[in-house]
Design an enzyme around this catalytic site. Structure first.
Site, mmCIF file in Angstrom:
data_model
loop_
_atom_site.group_PDB
_atom_site.id
_atom_site.type_symbol
_atom_site.label_atom_id
_atom_site.label_comp_id
_atom_site.label_asym_id
_atom_site.label_seq_id
_atom_site.Cartn_x
_atom_site.Cartn_y
_atom_site.Cartn_z
ATOM 1 N N ASP A 255 -3.484 2.865 1.811
ATOM 2 C CA ASP A 255 -3.545 2.463 3.228
ATOM 3 C C ASP A 255 -4.419 3.384 4.091
ATOM 4 O O ASP A 255 -4.772 3.020 5.208
ATOM 5 C CB ASP A 255 -2.132 2.435 3.825
ATOM 6 C CG ASP A 255 -1.257 1.365 3.192
ATOM 7 O OD1 ASP A 255 -1.824 0.431 2.589
ATOM 8 O OD2 ASP A 255 -0.025 1.460 3.302
ATOM 9 N N GLU B 56 -1.987 -7.695 5.623
ATOM 10 C CA GLU B 56 -0.586 -8.153 5.475
ATOM 11 C C GLU B 56 0.165 -8.092 6.807
ATOM 12 O O GLU B 56 1.050 -8.894 7.063
ATOM 13 C CB GLU B 56 0.168 -7.192 4.544
ATOM 14 C CG GLU B 56 -0.045 -7.338 3.087
ATOM 15 C CD GLU B 56 0.705 -6.222 2.364
ATOM 16 O OE1 GLU B 56 1.354 -6.540 1.365
ATOM 17 O OE2 GLU B 56 0.648 -5.052 2.785
HETATM 18 O O1 F6P Z 1 1.837 1.732 1.107
HETATM 19 C C1 F6P Z 1 1.105 1.141 0.098
HETATM 20 C C2 F6P Z 1 1.380 -0.336 0.023
HETATM 21 O O2 F6P Z 1 0.647 -0.857 -1.067
HETATM 22 C C3 F6P Z 1 1.082 -1.136 1.284
HETATM 23 O O3 F6P Z 1 -0.273 -1.415 1.468
HETATM 24 C C4 F6P Z 1 1.908 -2.360 1.045
HETATM 25 O O4 F6P Z 1 2.196 -2.999 2.258
HETATM 26 C C5 F6P Z 1 3.133 -1.796 0.396
HETATM 27 O O5 F6P Z 1 2.742 -0.577 -0.219
HETATM 28 C C6 F6P Z 1 3.770 -2.679 -0.638
HETATM 29 O O6 F6P Z 1 4.931 -2.056 -1.064
HETATM 30 P P1 F6P Z 1 5.734 -2.407 -2.387
HETATM 31 O O7 F6P Z 1 4.936 -1.926 -3.549
HETATM 32 O O8 F6P Z 1 7.002 -1.673 -2.230
HETATM 33 O O9 F6P Z 1 5.878 -3.895 -2.405
#
Ligand code: F6P
Length: 358
Positions: A136, A231
């Site tokens: 991010d 997102e």
């Molecule tokens: O923080 C990294 C990230 O990939 C974000 O970009 C995304 O919104 C989130 O983690 C997704 O999280 P998880 O892997 O818990 O679904």
């Protein structure tokens, strides 16, 4: 004996292994009798004493390997002070395992949430070194986080692939890029792959403006439009809701994610077919790109030097091309967001990219 601990926490990303390798190589070449203990699955391993003494073999051949050899998990910071289901005090358990192993310091690789817990452990008296990881790129105090560039490559590649098929069809294509709170990844991948419209969490969009941009392209004889949507992209109306109200709205939504709602609204208003592609966790997967390997080798080596200097309680950041030790208390809990009036946005708008706001 020079004994350190290491863990990777939060969502994984490319180059975690490359960063650990950098730290260990930097230490191994310069201190006697190095022992590295790896805690498994993030803070879980530190809380429940799930660890192993790692050997130089563990760090061999991992520069290009994605994921993390230690495993990871999400342990929300806000629950750290709450006992677990068996009444265990997690913070005391982490301290106890640290002291039991007689560690000189603990190297923690992770994003924002991880960093907050790292700072908490620092406040509790542990020697901590933090390395800024996340696709991010939202960690305050460093110009770049590792994983970001590799994720850009993947998101960009996805949009590039969509571009070729888009040019064969008169459709609108939405590519949903990771990033719930910040839009760095969408911004970089969107610009680099020639997206026509980029929607970010930091710039609430007006669907009418989005449609205006699509129609404008059609009027210019361009048959397709590509939207890179984060997102966490949010409409102007939804941005007026409280956090609680918006969370409830999302929970009750019939759409799997924001892109599908945007797609339906565009299709309804314009009659143009809309397709949604969500690369999802692919963006965190695979090998780190050369930039991230380079970055992590530098950050890892700089972390090794900080450890040898006994300069703890720091995040090893990259600032203006130089590695820098930043006190954790100065950055923990802060988020690096895309400023809507920053130069990148200004330049993107100048070449006609719409952010759905004007
Ligand atoms: O923080 C990294 C990230 O990939 C974000 O970009 C995304 O919104 C989130 O983690 C997704 O999280 P998880 O892997 O818990 O679904």
């Amino acid at each position: 004996m020079f004994r350190i601990g290491m863990l990777t926490s939060g969502g994984d990303c490319q180059a975690l292994n490359a960063a650990m390798r950098g730290v260990v190589k930097g230490l191994a070449a310069n201190v006697k009798d190095l022992e590295v203990y790896g805690f498994f699955n993030g803070y879980k391993g530190l809380i429940y004493g799930d660890y192993r003494l790692l050997t130089s073999q563990d760090f061999s051949g991992i520069l290009t390997r994605g994921g993390t050899i230690l495993g990871s998990s999400r342990q929300p910071f806000k629950l750290m002070r709450e006992p677990d289901e068996n009444g265990l005090d997690k913070v005391e358990a982490m301290k106890s395992n640290y002291y039991k192993l007689n560690l000189q310091c603990l190297v923690i690789l992770g994003g924002n949430g991880t960093q907050k817990t790292a700072n908490l452990l620092r406040e509790e008296g542990l020697n901590i070194i933090h390395l800024p990881k996340t696709i991010d790129n939202d960690i305050f105090g460093t110009d770049v986080t590792f994983g970001f560039q590799s994720a850009i490559d993947i998101a960009c590649n996805t949009i590039d692939c969509i571009h070729t098929t888009a040019s064969s069809h008169s459709r609108v294509f939405i590519i949903e890029v990771m990033g719930h709170k910040v839009g760095w990844l969408t911004l970089y991948a969107g610009i680099a792959s020639g997206a026509d419209i980029i929607l970010l969490p930091e710039i609430p969009y007006d669907i009418k403006k989005v449609i205006k941009a699509i129609n404008h392209r059609a009027e210019e004889g361009k048959g397709f439009t590509i939207l890179a949507v984060a997102e966490g992209a949010i409409s102007k109306e939804d941005a007026k809701l409280s956090k609680k109200e918006y969370k409830k709205k999302l929970e009750n939504s019939k759409y799997p994610s924001v892109s599908y709602e945007i797609a339906e609204r565009i299709q309804k208003e314009t009659g143009i077919e809309v397709r949604v592609t969500v690369p999802g966790h692919m963006q965190r997967g695979g090998s780190p790109d050369p930039y991230d390997r380079f970055l992590c080798t530098r950050l890892g080596s700089a972390a090794a030097q900080a450890i040898m200097d006994g300069d703890y309680g720091k995040m090893i950041a990259m600032v203006d091309g130089k590695t820098k030790r930043i006190p954790l208390e100065k950055v923990a809990g802060k988020l690096k967001v895309v400023e809507p009036d920053c130069q990148i946005i200004e330049e993107a708008k100048r070449i006609g990219i719409s952010f759905g706001d004007k």
